[in-house]
Scaffold this motif. Structure first.
Motif, PDB file in Angstrom:
ATOM      1  N   VAL A   2     -13.430  18.314  35.408  1.00 51.43           N
ATOM      2  CA  VAL A   2     -14.092  18.947  34.525  1.00 51.43           C
ATOM      3  C   VAL A   2     -13.309  20.238  34.079  1.00 51.43           C
ATOM      4  CG1 VAL A   2     -16.427  19.968  34.214  1.00 51.43           C
ATOM      5  CG2 VAL A   2     -16.204  17.957  35.609  1.00 51.43           C
ATOM      6  N   ALA A   3     -13.149  20.554  33.012  1.00 51.43           N
ATOM      7  CA  ALA A   3     -12.469  21.693  32.528  1.00 51.43           C
ATOM      8  C   ALA A   3     -13.100  22.486  31.429  1.00 51.43           C
ATOM      9  CB  ALA A   3     -11.049  21.391  32.072  1.00 51.43           C
ATOM     10  N   GLY A   4     -12.975  23.776  31.019  1.00 45.49           N
ATOM     11  CA  GLY A   4     -13.547  24.434  29.968  1.00 45.49           C
ATOM     12  C   GLY A   4     -13.529  25.924  30.267  1.00 45.49           C
ATOM     13  N   ASP A   5     -13.741  26.769  29.280  1.00 45.27           N
ATOM     14  CA  ASP A   5     -13.895  28.190  29.570  1.00 45.27           C
ATOM     15  C   ASP A   5     -14.891  28.585  30.693  1.00 45.27           C
ATOM     16  OD1 ASP A   5     -12.160  28.472  27.394  1.00 45.27           O
ATOM     17  OD2 ASP A   5     -13.700  29.248  26.011  1.00 45.27           O
TER      18      ASP A   5
ATOM     19  N   LYS B   9     -23.199  29.949  23.496  1.00 43.98           N
ATOM     20  CA  LYS B   9     -22.087  30.672  23.033  1.00 43.98           C
ATOM     21  C   LYS B   9     -21.095  29.808  21.999  1.00 43.98           C
ATOM     22  CE  LYS B   9     -22.208  32.751  27.634  1.00 43.98           C
ATOM     23  NZ  LYS B   9     -21.685  32.636  29.112  1.00 43.98           N
ATOM     24  N   PRO B  10     -21.341  29.818  20.811  1.00 46.47           N
ATOM     25  CA  PRO B  10     -20.552  29.113  19.623  1.00 46.47           C
ATOM     26  C   PRO B  10     -18.987  29.345  19.966  1.00 46.47           C
ATOM     27  CG  PRO B  10     -22.225  30.477  18.707  1.00 46.47           C
ATOM     28  CD  PRO B  10     -22.341  30.869  20.143  1.00 46.47           C
ATOM     29  N   ALA B  11     -18.617  30.329  20.507  1.00 45.44           N
ATOM     30  CA  ALA B  11     -17.370  30.868  20.552  1.00 45.44           C
ATOM     31  C   ALA B  11     -16.632  29.862  21.564  1.00 45.44           C
ATOM     32  CB  ALA B  11     -17.034  32.108  21.169  1.00 45.44           C
ATOM     33  N   THR B  12     -17.324  29.206  22.581  1.00 50.33           N
ATOM     34  CA  THR B  12     -16.825  28.219  23.748  1.00 50.33           C
ATOM     35  C   THR B  12     -16.606  27.158  22.881  1.00 50.33           C
ATOM     36  OG1 THR B  12     -18.840  27.681  24.354  1.00 50.33           O
ATOM     37  CG2 THR B  12     -17.790  29.407  25.576  1.00 50.33           C
ATOM     38  N   LEU B  13     -17.391  26.743  21.887  1.00 46.03           N
ATOM     39  CA  LEU B  13     -17.410  25.524  21.149  1.00 46.03           C
ATOM     40  C   LEU B  13     -16.247  25.366  20.229  1.00 46.03           C
ATOM     41  CD1 LEU B  13     -18.608  22.800  20.147  1.00 46.03           C
ATOM     42  CD2 LEU B  13     -19.847  24.038  18.713  1.00 46.03           C
ATOM     43  N   ASP B  14     -15.995  26.797  19.754  1.00 50.39           N
ATOM     44  CA  ASP B  14     -14.650  26.939  18.916  1.00 50.39           C
ATOM     45  C   ASP B  14     -13.425  26.514  19.708  1.00 50.39           C
ATOM     46  OD1 ASP B  14     -16.341  27.125  16.831  1.00 50.39           O
ATOM     47  OD2 ASP B  14     -16.149  29.374  16.844  1.00 50.39           O
TER      48      ASP B  14
ATOM     49  N   TRP C 264      -8.596  23.650  24.029  1.00 46.63           N
ATOM     50  CA  TRP C 264      -8.581  22.808  25.048  1.00 46.63           C
ATOM     51  C   TRP C 264      -7.883  21.530  24.696  1.00 46.63           C
ATOM     52  CZ3 TRP C 264      -8.853  23.805  30.033  1.00 46.63           C
ATOM     53  CH2 TRP C 264      -9.427  25.102  30.370  1.00 46.63           C
ATOM     54  N   LEU C 265      -8.607  21.030  23.531  1.00 41.00           N
ATOM     55  CA  LEU C 265      -7.938  19.694  23.003  1.00 41.00           C
ATOM     56  C   LEU C 265      -6.550  19.527  22.637  1.00 41.00           C
ATOM     57  CD1 LEU C 265     -11.297  18.915  21.393  1.00 41.00           C
ATOM     58  CD2 LEU C 265     -10.418  17.547  23.085  1.00 41.00           C
ATOM     59  N   PRO C 266      -6.114  20.655  21.934  1.00 43.61           N
ATOM     60  CA  PRO C 266      -4.676  20.925  21.619  1.00 43.61           C
ATOM     61  C   PRO C 266      -3.843  20.759  22.884  1.00 43.61           C
ATOM     62  CG  PRO C 266      -5.678  22.484  20.219  1.00 43.61           C
ATOM     63  CD  PRO C 266      -6.825  21.763  21.067  1.00 43.61           C
ATOM     64  N   GLU C 267      -4.268  21.670  23.871  1.00 41.16           N
ATOM     65  CA  GLU C 267      -3.550  21.622  25.349  1.00 41.16           C
ATOM     66  C   GLU C 267      -3.570  20.364  25.905  1.00 41.16           C
ATOM     67  OE1 GLU C 267      -1.952  24.026  28.383  1.00 41.16           O
ATOM     68  OE2 GLU C 267      -1.804  23.878  26.209  1.00 41.16           O
ATOM     69  N   LEU C 268      -4.521  19.616  25.721  1.00 38.34           N
ATOM     70  CA  LEU C 268      -4.465  18.387  26.670  1.00 38.34           C
ATOM     71  C   LEU C 268      -3.247  17.310  25.891  1.00 38.34           C
ATOM     72  CD1 LEU C 268      -8.395  17.165  27.157  1.00 38.34           C
ATOM     73  CD2 LEU C 268      -6.599  18.129  28.904  1.00 38.34           C
ATOM     74  N   ARG C 269      -3.311  17.572  24.457  1.00 39.19           N
ATOM     75  CA  ARG C 269      -2.110  16.907  23.933  1.00 39.19           C
ATOM     76  C   ARG C 269      -0.872  17.308  24.203  1.00 39.19           C
ATOM     77  NH1 ARG C 269      -4.264  15.636  17.610  1.00 39.19           N
ATOM     78  NH2 ARG C 269      -5.868  13.993  18.112  1.00 39.19           N
ATOM     79  N   ARG C 270      -0.655  18.467  24.384  1.00 38.30           N
ATOM     80  CA  ARG C 270       0.603  19.331  24.578  1.00 38.30           C
ATOM     81  C   ARG C 270       0.891  18.660  26.053  1.00 38.30           C
ATOM     82  NH1 ARG C 270       3.136  23.116  27.156  1.00 38.30           N
ATOM     83  NH2 ARG C 270       1.308  24.063  28.234  1.00 38.30           N
ATOM     84  N   LEU C 271       0.070  18.735  26.924  1.00 40.29           N
ATOM     85  CA  LEU C 271       0.396  18.365  28.367  1.00 40.29           C
ATOM     86  C   LEU C 271       0.583  16.730  28.332  1.00 40.29           C
ATOM     87  CD1 LEU C 271      -2.335  20.502  30.204  1.00 40.29           C
ATOM     88  CD2 LEU C 271       0.615  20.717  30.405  1.00 40.29           C
TER      89      LEU C 271
END
Length: 645
Positions: A20-23, A97-102, A108-115
């Motif tokens: 489980v990950a996220g801001d 908190k809409p900012a956490t959705l953005d 987060w999703l680009p980071e998963l791809r980068r990793l």
């Protein structure tokens, strides 16, 4: 086909690991604790230790371990480590908190791809109870653009730990995405089954269609249900299944039963309705893994062999392949056209010969059809290079025998040389020579390709395979062209020549520089064979015999062949189609490997040295024996003397 039941787990994995990950402050720890204890925690630590859910919480009864993470910079290393070990990732955002959705799509999703974390992702909106109910929000509307951009998102869900809304569902979807992933089966964009899934289901349909009439009768449908789900279908259920298909797809059912079209439609329907476990249960029951290939336990165990042994198909399999060839030669023209070959491999994940090294490696007729000899040659090449892959494809096209009995390991080449003959059916010939010597032209001629007008440099190993008729017996010959630039790399390995039955050295007989380079390559290869114990028979091929030879070509090449103790150079002209029985001579030399093994100056010196050493050792041992006999005689004499006194 009522479904029911599910896969027993993800391959052999003992549990599903969900990270489980996220801001920060998006409800990660509260979500995990509420799922584990079924109660909302008043006090939550910053990061939870690994949390195990009860085994019986979900129908699959597969243990689920949930890993909490911190998003703080100082814990970055730990976060990356956990993400890379994940079977699935739950990404959280706060509904208020809409900012956490953005941040999901910007970080987060680009980071998963980068990793390179290639696992299913579940997007979870936490703290649903805190969102302003006056502002209506459509989850589908909000998430649709993100899901279009990031196909790895399996599903999206909103929840509230405080109000116990959809908490168990979060980890159920995550576990389900691991055990029954959508991506291998279904193209979300096109809303169709993926090709590999269709091919696997087609094979399963054919295996279950016992009377081979192109439809599953009620009895066959019931047998299929029992095999996959351990429960029979009631007659009324069979009628119901067929009615569902017929209503949507008239040709999905005929007077004989459920057709392949209907069978595929049913699985697409299950998947669209979220019942992926039904299709996965079927696939796994027939031995498929998550990549929709046969799992390792369906294939032969790793083959135990020495580097100088190779693998061939058994006679039983060759008979099976001949029958398959004639079955799929629909127009009976003694060749498999591309559509017939596609049909033959339509139950395999893909056509295994559509890419190098198999693509265009065997002889085809003027219309591009593969003859029976060409067909068997391709199988021989695949078995030589990748025996397990060859057996896997045999099973896909209907071979029902014991997988390990489909292949045999040949005798060691070292033993062949000692016994002065080989009993192989498939011989591999390495083709050496400088650029523009005519190596590719030999391969092209061997498999019936026309003589090319323009020269093209070969940059990677190429193969040509065909059957050579020796007058009564037939052998398969594999020519492997080694580019001049690749020789150094090849010979850097100790076992470089272990799987080589014979080597030929091609030179352009009209150019002295070409001959000198070929002679150097011959000495390099012969020296490597002598040094490593993998000596190979060698032949010299004087190509472009239609051109005038350079002044001393015949004397030079004859002298070198005599010095090395091998056959005189073989003159050929691929342009004129004059081959001096080259391919038969290659096979004959491979069958009697001791006759054409070159001996270099270094090799002769080494042998002479060993002979001297052996002779010295013999003198030493004779001397030692004389000394021992003398000592024994003295002892007898001394004993007698003592006795007489």
């Amino acid at each position: 086909m009522a479904g029911g039941g599910s896969a027993a787990g993800k391959g052999n994995a003992p549990s599903v690991r969900i990270v489980v990950a996220g801001d920060a402050k998006t409800g990660k720890s509260s979500l995990i604790l509420t799922a584990a204890t079924d109660s909302y925690p008043p006090n939550v630590p910053p990061v939870l230790p690994p949390t195990r859910l009860p085994d019986d919480i979900y129908p699959d009864r597969v243990p689920v371990t949930i890993i909490d993470t911190s998003s703080s910079p100082e814990n970055r290393g730990k976060l990356v480590e956990e993400l890379k070990r994940a079977d699935a990732v739950v990404l959280t955002y706060a509904c208020d908190k809409p900012a956490t959705l953005d941040r999901l799509s910007t970080f987060w999703l680009p980071e998963l791809r980068r990793l390179e974390v290639r696992v299913p992702v579940i997007v979870v909106g936490c703290m649903l109870d805190k969102r302003d109910e006056q502002i209506p929000v459509s989850l589908e509307q909000v998430m649709s653009p993100i899901m279009q951009q990031f196909r790895e998102i399996e599903t999206c869900i909103e929840c509230s730990a405080y109000r116990h809304i959809q908490i168990p569902e979060v980890f159920y979807y995550a576990q389900k995405a691991v055990l029954h992933p959508t991506a291998p089966l279904f193209d979300q964009e096109a809303q169709t089954l993926k090709p590999r899934c269709v091919r696997a289901l087609k094979r399963i349909f054919i295996l279950c269609d016992l009377d081979r009439d192109g439809a599953l009768s009620d009895a066959e449908l019931n047998d299929f249900q029992v095999k996959c789900f351990n429960a029979p279908l009631q007659p009324s259920e069979i009628v119901g299944v067929k009615r569902v298909v017929q209503d949507k797809l008239p040709d999905g059912v005929n007077e004989r039963g459920l057709t392949l079209t209907g069978f595929l439609f049913l699985h697409a329907l299950f998947i669209e309705k979220g019942r992926l476990e039904t299709t996965w249960t079927v696939l796994r029951k027939f031995g498929y893994n998550n990549e929709i290939r046969l799992s390792e336990d369906q294939l032969p165990t790793p083959i135990k062999k020495q580097p100088d042994q190779s693998v061939e198909l058994t006679n039983e399999v060759l008979d099976f392949l001949r029958r398959i060839f004639h079955t799929f030669d629909i127009d009976s023209d003694e060749a498999l056209r591309s559509n017939e070959l596609d049909d033959l491999f339509s139950t395999a994940p893909e056509n295994p010969w559509s890419e190098a090294p198999y693509k265009d490696a065997a002889e085809k007729d003027a219309l591009g059809g593969l003859s029976l000899d060409g067909f068997l040659s391709e199988w021989a090449l695949m078995t030589l290079l990748d025996p397990i892959y060859s057996v896997e494809n045999l099973i896909y096209i209907g071979y029902a025998g014991e997988p390990s009995s489909a292949i045999r390991v040949t005798r060691r080449r070292r033993l062949d040389r000692k016994k002065q003959q080989s009993d192989r059916n498939v011989y591999q010939c390495f083709v050496f020579g400088p650029k523009e010597a005519g190596k590719s032209a030999i391969l092209n001629s061997f498999i019936g390709r026309p003589f090319p007008e323009e020269y093209e440099s070969t940059t990677a190993d190429q193969y040509g395979v065909n059957i050579v008729d020796l007058g009564g017996t037939k052998k398969t010959l594999v020519l492997r062209e080694i580019p001049e630039d690749g020789v150094k790399k090849l010979l850097s390995s100790k076992d470089a020549l272990a799987d080589c039955d014979i080597a030929i050295f091609v030179h352009d007989s009209s150019r002295e520089t070409s001959w000198k380079r070929a002679a150097d390559l011959l000495v390099d290869v012969a020296s490597h064979g002598e040094a490593t114990g993998h000596e190979v028979p060698c032949l010299i091929v004087a190509a472009k015999d239609d051109l005038d030879p350079y002044l001393t070509e015949i004397q030079d090449s004859t002298r070198v062949s005599q010095d090395l103790g091998i056959e005189a150079p073989i003159p050929i002209s691929t342009k004129l189609g004059d081959f001096s029985n080259l391919f038969r001579r290659i096979v004959n030399a491979a069958e009697h490997p001791h006759l054409s093994i070159p001996e270099t100056e270094a090799g002769r010196s080494r042998k002479q040295y060993h002979r001297l050493i052996n002779r010295s050792l013999m003198f030493v041992s004779v001397g030692a024996a004389v000394a021992v006999v003398g000592l024994a005689a003295y002892r007898v004499y001394a004993a007698r003397k003592n006795a007489s006194s």
